[in-house]
Design a protein around this motif. Sequence first.
Motif, PDB file in Angstrom:
ATOM      1  N   HIS A  53       0.689  -1.410   0.403  1.00 24.60           N
ATOM      2  CA  HIS A  53      -0.517  -0.112  -0.056  1.00 24.60           C
ATOM      3  C   HIS A  53       0.744   1.702  -0.036  1.00 24.60           C
ATOM      4  N   VAL A  54       2.229   1.069   0.784  1.00 30.90           N
ATOM      5  CA  VAL A  54       2.866   2.236   0.514  1.00 30.90           C
ATOM      6  C   VAL A  54       3.817   2.748  -0.339  1.00 30.90           C
ATOM      7  N   HIS A  62       5.768   9.717  -7.615  1.00 40.08           N
ATOM      8  CA  HIS A  62       6.592   9.715  -9.097  1.00 40.08           C
ATOM      9  C   HIS A  62       6.530   9.907  -9.680  1.00 40.08           C
ATOM     10  N   ARG A  63       5.257   9.915 -10.076  1.00 45.03           N
ATOM     11  CA  ARG A  63       4.687  10.494 -11.647  1.00 45.03           C
ATOM     12  C   ARG A  63       5.154  12.422 -12.059  1.00 45.03           C
ATOM     13  N   LEU A  64       4.924  12.732 -10.462  1.00 42.06           N
ATOM     14  CA  LEU A  64       5.080  14.339 -10.121  1.00 42.06           C
ATOM     15  C   LEU A  64       6.676  14.450  -9.940  1.00 42.06           C
ATOM     16  N   GLY A  65       7.641  13.421  -9.677  1.00 42.77           N
ATOM     17  CA  GLY A  65       9.005  13.831  -9.962  1.00 42.77           C
ATOM     18  C   GLY A  65       9.440  14.392  -9.147  1.00 42.77           C
ATOM     19  N   CYS A  66       8.272  14.085  -7.543  1.00 41.51           N
ATOM     20  CA  CYS A  66       8.200  14.085  -6.261  1.00 41.51           C
ATOM     21  C   CYS A  66      10.073  13.333  -5.580  1.00 41.51           C
ATOM     22  N   ASP A  67      10.988  13.457  -4.308  1.00 40.12           N
ATOM     23  CA  ASP A  67      11.963  12.988  -4.043  1.00 40.12           C
ATOM     24  C   ASP A  67      10.604  11.864  -2.901  1.00 40.12           C
ATOM     25  N   ILE A  68      11.334  10.999  -2.927  1.00 37.13           N
ATOM     26  CA  ILE A  68      10.444  10.100  -2.478  1.00 37.13           C
ATOM     27  C   ILE A  68      10.921   9.508  -1.721  1.00 37.13           C
ATOM     28  N   GLU A  69      12.299   9.526  -1.638  1.00 34.36           N
ATOM     29  CA  GLU A  69      13.022   8.867   0.096  1.00 34.36           C
ATOM     30  C   GLU A  69      12.845  10.265   1.274  1.00 34.36           C
ATOM     31  N   ALA A  70      12.783  11.207   0.342  1.00 39.10           N
ATOM     32  CA  ALA A  70      12.511  12.687   1.261  1.00 39.10           C
ATOM     33  C   ALA A  70      11.083  12.374   1.879  1.00 39.10           C
ATOM     34  N   SER A  78      11.542   3.985   6.518  1.00 37.60           N
ATOM     35  CA  SER A  78      13.232   3.298   5.791  1.00 37.60           C
ATOM     36  C   SER A  78      12.522   3.435   4.593  1.00 37.60           C
ATOM     37  N   PRO A  79      13.139   4.276   3.489  1.00 39.49           N
ATOM     38  CA  PRO A  79      12.903   3.598   2.376  1.00 39.49           C
ATOM     39  C   PRO A  79      13.508   2.331   1.177  1.00 39.49           C
ATOM     40  N   ALA A  80      14.367   1.504   2.529  1.00 41.43           N
ATOM     41  CA  ALA A  80      14.838   0.435   2.372  1.00 41.43           C
ATOM     42  C   ALA A  80      13.732  -0.752   2.151  1.00 41.43           C
ATOM     43  N   LEU A  81      12.504  -0.550   3.164  1.00 43.40           N
ATOM     44  CA  LEU A  81      11.558  -1.661   3.663  1.00 43.40           C
ATOM     45  C   LEU A  81      10.819  -1.583   2.557  1.00 43.40           C
ATOM     46  N   LEU A  82      10.831  -1.225   1.068  1.00 47.79           N
ATOM     47  CA  LEU A  82      10.405  -0.799  -0.122  1.00 47.79           C
ATOM     48  C   LEU A  82      10.372  -1.713  -0.962  1.00 47.79           C
ATOM     49  N   ALA A  83      11.638  -2.243  -0.268  1.00 48.02           N
ATOM     50  CA  ALA A  83      12.026  -3.604  -1.989  1.00 48.02           C
ATOM     51  C   ALA A  83      12.076  -4.929  -0.657  1.00 48.02           C
ATOM     52  N   SER A  84      11.430  -4.868   0.216  1.00 50.30           N
ATOM     53  CA  SER A  84      10.308  -6.388   1.059  1.00 50.30           C
ATOM     54  C   SER A  84       9.152  -6.643   0.258  1.00 50.30           C
ATOM     55  N   ARG A 377      17.217   1.235  11.241  1.00 50.98           N
ATOM     56  CA  ARG A 377      16.937   2.570  10.488  1.00 50.98           C
ATOM     57  C   ARG A 377      15.684   3.618  10.868  1.00 50.98           C
ATOM     58  N   GLY A 378      14.837   3.226  12.108  1.00 48.10           N
ATOM     59  CA  GLY A 378      14.072   3.624  12.249  1.00 48.10           C
ATOM     60  C   GLY A 378      14.350   4.834  13.708  1.00 48.10           C
ATOM     61  N   MET A 379      15.727   4.140  14.337  1.00 49.48           N
ATOM     62  CA  MET A 379      16.320   5.379  14.949  1.00 49.48           C
ATOM     63  C   MET A 379      17.165   6.347  14.438  1.00 49.48           C
TER      64      MET A 379
END
Length: 386
Positions: A53-54, A62-70, A78-84, A377-379
């Motif tokens: 859902h995230v 993404h379509r608007l070109g926003c800074d996803i990590e920010a 954590s952006p790394a969670l998107l990979a799991s 990662r949360g810390m």
Amino acid sequence: MHIVATPAHRHPVPGMPRSIAAPGPVLAGSAGTVMAAPVAAPAPARHTIAIHHVQQILLGAHRLGCDIEALLRRAAISPALLASSSARVTQDQYAALIRTLRRITRDELWGLLSRPVPPGVFAQAANAMIHCTTLEEAIQAGLRQYRLHIGDFTPRLHRSEDGRTISLRLHAHAPASPCQVFAESTFVFHAYGLINWLVARRVPLSSVDLSARPPTGQTDTERVFNTSVRYGQPCTALHLDAAWLRLPVMQDATGLGEFLRDAPHKLLVRYRDNGCLAERIRLHLRSHLDDELPSLEQMAQMLRLTPQTLRRRLRDEGRGYQNIKDSLRRDVAIGMLERSGLTLQQVALRLGFSEPSTFHRAFKKWTGVAPGEYRQRGMQLASAEG
């Protein structure tokens, strides 16, 4: 303070079984015995949200070109969670992401459609709906508001030929992009939550159709709607018994401001179906997490059911007993790692694991990330935001 449905607020619907309109969760025994809910019990662990859902909610950004990590950092995700594909986030993190996206995109559907839905449209629709007499009138009023602002699809109510079923359908004007497909799912999610709030109770759906393809990873869609969901359908739609549309609107301007502060991300949490068997079992298990959890046979005995009946009823709800135990432990673990100062060993013990290594393996299986790495990662994110 949350708006809740008290027994006085629940109106039986003509032509429907009394059991549907009766307030409060119950458990039925093997001979039809009704067992009251426990008088005192710990609050159930808050359900976490699948990373799927995230990923979907970020499609417009993404379509608007926003800074996803920010964006994710502002929500402490954590952006790394998107990979799991099995990762989860808390309700607070997901709510923070919604608020951030709405502020950055100035769009109540976060850049998913061809033109933005201006901030305030949801409030305008809710304000129009609370002045209606019946639920049907309110839904029609809300849809009129949205048809002024959405051009990619047209939401309309349809009554079946026999008059027994009402469907809220979204008629797409062109082949839908992935962004629009998720926007349609989001629209009916919000519409359903708003319906529940208006009548101060959960209105049961007979089924849900989504134009989205079946997800490959974990999803919470069936649990949220508490009904069967059919994917890959020509039209996104909610289907319910037409008799529910005769319910009176229970809300007024007094509670609207508080409601809007919580909406839309808490709409369905407020009216979650705690009466279903899986949720009742989850509540019971929550109070025994630090002990050895009962087996299916022991749980069946507590509920005065045979093990075969318990398995069948859970299967009818799309759940399994082991899945309920695992998801509860996973959600409590994520909450502890996010908010408490407990060590990993203390978290493991509180979840009933005799060895931290066993908890480590289980958590990684549940989320794709080791518990220590998840907390670190949360810390790091909290430190960066601070």
